[in-house]
Design a protein around this motif. Structure first.
Motif, PDB file in Angstrom:
ATOM      1  N   MET A 181      -8.778  -3.523  -7.563  1.00  0.00           N
ATOM      2  CA  MET A 181      -7.755  -4.104  -6.378  1.00  0.00           C
ATOM      3  C   MET A 181      -6.943  -2.972  -6.068  1.00  0.00           C
ATOM      4  O   MET A 181      -6.292  -2.365  -7.049  1.00  0.00           O
ATOM      5  N   ILE A 207      -3.440  -1.952  -6.137  1.00  0.00           N
ATOM      6  CA  ILE A 207      -2.261  -2.178  -6.480  1.00  0.00           C
ATOM      7  C   ILE A 207      -1.613  -0.911  -6.470  1.00  0.00           C
ATOM      8  O   ILE A 207      -1.789  -0.086  -7.169  1.00  0.00           O
ATOM      9  N   THR A 245      -1.161  -8.791  -7.257  1.00  0.00           N
ATOM     10  CA  THR A 245      -1.376  -8.001  -5.893  1.00  0.00           C
ATOM     11  C   THR A 245       0.073  -8.150  -5.170  1.00  0.00           C
ATOM     12  O   THR A 245       0.684  -9.055  -5.610  1.00  0.00           O
TER      13      THR A 245
END
Length: 135
Positions: A41, A43, A65
């Motif tokens: 992800m 981030i 997130t």
């Protein structure tokens, strides 16, 4: 009736050389592409000037997130399911430690709420993941 060497009898042996060749090619392809398949992800973690913490076991990571989605070890969760998922994750583990990765744009109140849920689930240590300031 005997079969002579000149007759066209079916071959009773399997030639495994082509099979081995194909398997080796597939192995090489997977070895080359496996590092490229890792994704995570995106981030944006805050930067600080502290040293990293030493780890003992495989770390359990809770990511938040920028749009407040929770991901526990690459599995998406709702806030209402977080406590049960963490309790299930740490059922047979002695050290209850989790790493919290939160995007720097997530409101502080939401991060604290998630930390409270993690503590209610019985986790002893909640570590916040940051980036070194020089990056």
């Amino acid at each position: 009736m005997k079969l002579s060497k000149d007759s066209k009898a079916p071959l009773s042996e399997i030639n495994i050389v082509p099979l081995v060749d194909v398997m080796l090619v597939l192995l090489i392809i997977f070895m080359i592409t496996a590092p490229m398949m890792q994704h995570g992800m995106n981030i944006d973690i805050p930067k600080v000037t502290t040293k990293p913490l030493p780890t003992k076991d495989e770390p359990q990571i809770l990511s938040i997130t920028s749009n407040k989605q929770l991901i526990l070890n690459e599995k998406r969760l709702d806030v209402k399911d977080l406590k049960a998922a963490i309790q299930l994750l740490f059922t047979n583990k002695n050290s209850k430690e989790i790493y919290l990765r939160a995007d720097k744009n997530v409101p502080y109140g939401f991060v604290v709420t998630c930390m409270g849920i993690v503590k209610e689930a019985g986790v002893e240590k909640v570590n916040i993941v940051t980036k070194p300031a020089e990056e």
